[in-house]
Design an enzyme around this catalytic site. Sequence first.
Site, short mmCIF file in Angstrom:
data_model
loop_
_atom_site.label_atom_id
_atom_site.label_comp_id
_atom_site.label_asym_id
_atom_site.label_seq_id
_atom_site.Cartn_x
_atom_site.Cartn_y
_atom_site.Cartn_z
N ALA A 48 -6.89 13.41 -27.30
CA ALA A 48 -7.35 14.60 -26.55
C ALA A 48 -8.32 15.40 -27.39
O ALA A 48 -8.17 15.53 -28.61
CB ALA A 48 -6.16 15.45 -26.14
N THR A 104 -2.38 11.30 -26.11
CA THR A 104 -2.33 12.64 -26.71
C THR A 104 -3.21 12.72 -27.94
O THR A 104 -3.97 13.68 -28.13
CB THR A 104 -0.87 13.01 -27.08
OG1 THR A 104 -0.06 12.92 -25.91
CG2 THR A 104 -0.79 14.41 -27.66
N ALA A 136 4.37 14.20 -25.00
CA ALA A 136 5.50 14.58 -24.14
C ALA A 136 6.81 14.05 -24.72
O ALA A 136 7.81 14.78 -24.78
CB ALA A 136 5.29 14.04 -22.73
N ASP A 168 3.42 1.58 -17.27
CA ASP A 168 4.77 0.96 -17.33
C ASP A 168 5.85 1.87 -16.73
O ASP A 168 6.75 1.40 -16.03
CB ASP A 168 5.16 0.63 -18.77
CG ASP A 168 4.16 -0.28 -19.46
OD1 ASP A 168 3.23 -0.77 -18.79
OD2 ASP A 168 4.29 -0.48 -20.68
N ARG A 178 -13.88 18.49 -12.09
CA ARG A 178 -14.30 17.16 -12.54
C ARG A 178 -14.61 16.20 -11.39
O ARG A 178 -15.55 15.41 -11.47
CB ARG A 178 -13.22 16.54 -13.43
CG ARG A 178 -13.18 17.19 -14.78
CD ARG A 178 -12.06 16.63 -15.62
NE ARG A 178 -12.10 17.22 -16.95
CZ ARG A 178 -11.16 17.03 -17.86
NH1 ARG A 178 -10.11 16.28 -17.60
NH2 ARG A 178 -11.28 17.60 -19.04
N LYS A 190 5.92 1.86 -27.59
CA LYS A 190 5.32 0.52 -27.48
C LYS A 190 4.53 0.13 -28.72
O LYS A 190 4.57 -1.02 -29.15
CB LYS A 190 4.42 0.51 -26.24
CG LYS A 190 3.80 -0.80 -25.94
CD LYS A 190 3.44 -0.95 -24.48
CE LYS A 190 2.46 0.03 -23.94
NZ LYS A 190 2.21 -0.17 -22.51
N GLU A 202 2.09 12.61 -18.48
CA GLU A 202 1.18 11.99 -17.51
C GLU A 202 1.88 11.08 -16.52
O GLU A 202 1.39 10.87 -15.40
CB GLU A 202 0.08 11.24 -18.29
CG GLU A 202 -1.12 10.92 -17.43
CD GLU A 202 -2.34 10.49 -18.24
OE1 GLU A 202 -2.46 10.86 -19.42
OE2 GLU A 202 -3.18 9.77 -17.65
N GLY A 209 -10.75 18.34 -25.84
CA GLY A 209 -11.23 19.66 -25.44
C GLY A 209 -10.30 20.82 -25.72
O GLY A 209 -10.75 21.90 -26.09
N LEU A 245 -2.38 18.83 -21.71
CA LEU A 245 -1.71 19.11 -22.99
C LEU A 245 -0.67 20.22 -22.81
O LEU A 245 0.38 20.20 -23.46
CB LEU A 245 -2.74 19.51 -24.06
CG LEU A 245 -3.64 18.38 -24.57
CD1 LEU A 245 -4.51 18.88 -25.73
CD2 LEU A 245 -2.86 17.15 -25.02
#
Length: 544
Positions: A128, A125, A97, A294, A356, A117, A451, A130, A467
Site C-alpha cells: 500500500a 498490505t 488484517a 482463496d 476511481r 501462505k 479485503e 497512498g 487500510l
Amino acid sequence: MSKGTPYKEALARFQQVHGTAHELPDTSVDVDALLRDHHPDHLGGSIVDLEVGANRGERCHRQLADMLQSNARIDEADLAGAKTVETDVLIIGGGGAGCAAALTAAKEGARVILTTKLRLGDSNTVMAEGGIQASIDKDDTPQIHYDDTLRGGHNLADKDLVAKMVLDGPDVIRWLIKQGMQFDVDEFGDLLTRRAGGTTADRVVYFRDYTGLEMMRVLRESVLNREIEVWHYSPAVELLSDEQGHCAGAVITDLKKRRNVLVKAKSVIMATGGIGRMHLNAFPTSNHFGATGDGLVLTYRLGAQLRDLDSFQYHPSGLAYPHHLAGTLITEGVRSAGAQMINAEGQRFVDELKPRDHVSSAIIRECAEGRGVDAGESGIGIWLDTPGLDLRNPGIINKRFPKLVQLGKKSGIDPAKTPLLIYPTLHYQNGGVVIDENGQTTVPNLYCVGEVSGGLHGKNRMMGNALLEIISFGRRAGHVAAQSGYQRRHNKVSIAHLGPMQRDLTLAKMPMDLQGPMLFPDYAKFDSDAEYEGLRKTRNREEE
Ligand SMILES: Cc1cc2nc3c(=O)[nH]c(=O)nc-3n(C[C@H](O)[C@H](O)[C@H](O)COP(=O)(O)OP(=O)(O)OC[C@H]3O[C@@H](n4cnc5c(N)ncnc54)[C@H](O)[C@@H]3O)c2cc1C
C-alpha cells in the site's frame, strides 16, 4: 480498441505542450453511462449467475464463479494420519488484517495461531502506498467521512459497517502510532493529510509513498514479539466443520514438508485478502502473488453468504510501459498532489480526483476512441504528467514519492522529466464475505476481515479506506473471537460439508476438473518443479 498515437510521436507532442497550463475542458458526463460503456465490470460476457451455494442465482464475475464452483483440492483420504493441533483462535492470512486480529486476540489472552501462505507480511498490505483515511483534521468529522464513503460506493455500502469504521478512524491511527508506526508530519509535528479522489476533506495520513510497508513493518514486529505462533508457507486449503456445520478449524498444507495439518479452533478468522492474481478480464494487477481469492472459495464452500461479486476496482494509474512492469501501481497520492492526466492529443479529459471507477472509465474511453498512446507490445495508455507536477512543485517527486522514483529507475524513466504511461490495473475486490460489525460471517465461529470481506465499500472503494478497514475490523474480530465459548474438544470435526457442495456441483453439471482454492497463479515460480507439482498434486487424482 482503436490504435492510438505511436509512443515516440505522442511523447514529442507532450514535450511541445509541457509547461503550458492544461485547462480542464468541460468534462460533464453521464457517469452511469460512462461506467456502463467503459468500466471493465460491464464488459460483455464477464458476468454470470452462480448456480450453486448460498448466492445461487446472483451475479458474479465469470472467472470468480468458476473458482467458487470448483472442486476441492483435498478429500478425506488426504487427512488420514494428519497431525491435529488445537488453538483458541486460528487466523488465516499474514497481512495487515490478520496481524491486527492476532495482536488483539492475543492481548485478550487467547492462544493464537496465525498461518499464512507465504511469509508473514507478504501481502497487499505491504504494497500500500497512498495512505490511510481517518477524520483527524480540524475541518473534518466522522460524519463527513461517512458521507464521502457512502457516496463513493454509489450508496450501496452497508451503512452500519461504514459507521463503525469511520468512528474507529482516529483511534486506529493512535493505535498504529503506539505500535511504532511513523507518519509524515509538518514542522510542528502534526500529521500531514492529503485528499483521496471523490472525497471532500483532506483525510489521508501517510508515510511517504510506502505507507503499507511502514504499517506492515510494525505489525510484523509486534506479532513476532508476542506469544503468537506463526506458520509460514502454510496455506489453508479447506475449512473444517463440526456436526452442526459450524466452522471448527482448517486444513493447512505445509508447503515445505508437503503434508496436511488439521487445526481445531474455537474461532477462525479469515484474512486472506483479495483476488487480483485471477487477472479478471485479462487485466494486469497491482496485487501480490498470493492474492488469489482463496478465502472466498473456502468460506463459500462452508455456506457463507457473499456480496457484490460483480464489482471490482480497476485503479486508474497502473503502469502501462514498459511491458514487464505492466500493472504496477502508481499511488493516487501523485494525482492528489496535483499530477494531471494527458491524452495523446496533449489534453486533459477528466478531473483526476473523481472516484476511481469514474477516472478509470474515462481513461479506457480515451484509449478506445483513439486518443491513447500506443506503446506497441505494452498496449495503450495515457500520460501521467509527473514532469508538470515537479515543475509546479520543484523537488516534490524526490521528496514525497521515493517509491515512484524507484519505479522510474526500474523503467528507465525519470518521472520528474518524462511522463509515465498509465492504464487501469486490477486492484481491489469491492465485495466479499458478508460480515457484521465484528467480522462475524453467516457461519458460526467464522469471521472474515480485510479485503476478503464485503460491505464496506459498496461498488467502489476510496483511497485509504482499505487500510482503515483492516485495522478497524481486524481488531474488532480479534476481540470477539477471543471471547468464544465454543467447546472445540467435544466436537468431531471433518470436511463433511464438501459432500453437499459436490453433489450440487454434479447436479448443476459443473466441470469437476477445476480445483480450488487457486493458491498461486499458474505462472508463479517455485523452487523446483517438484514443489510446483506438490501444489497441484490432486488436480488429476482419478487419472493418477
Ligand atoms: C499496490 C497496492 C497499493 C495499495 N495502496 C493502498 C493505500 O494507499 N491505501 C489503502 O487504504 N489501501 C491500499 N491498497 C489496498 C490495501 O493495501 C489492501 O486492501 C489491504 O492491505 C488488504 O489487507 P488484508 O490483510 O485484507 O490482505 P493482505 O494484506 O493481502 O493479506 C492477505 C494475506 O493472506 C495470505 N493468504 C492468502 N491466501 C491464503 C491461504 N489460502 N492461506 C493462508 N494465507 C493466505 C496472503 O499471502 C497474505 O499474507 C493497496 C493495494 C495494493 C495492492
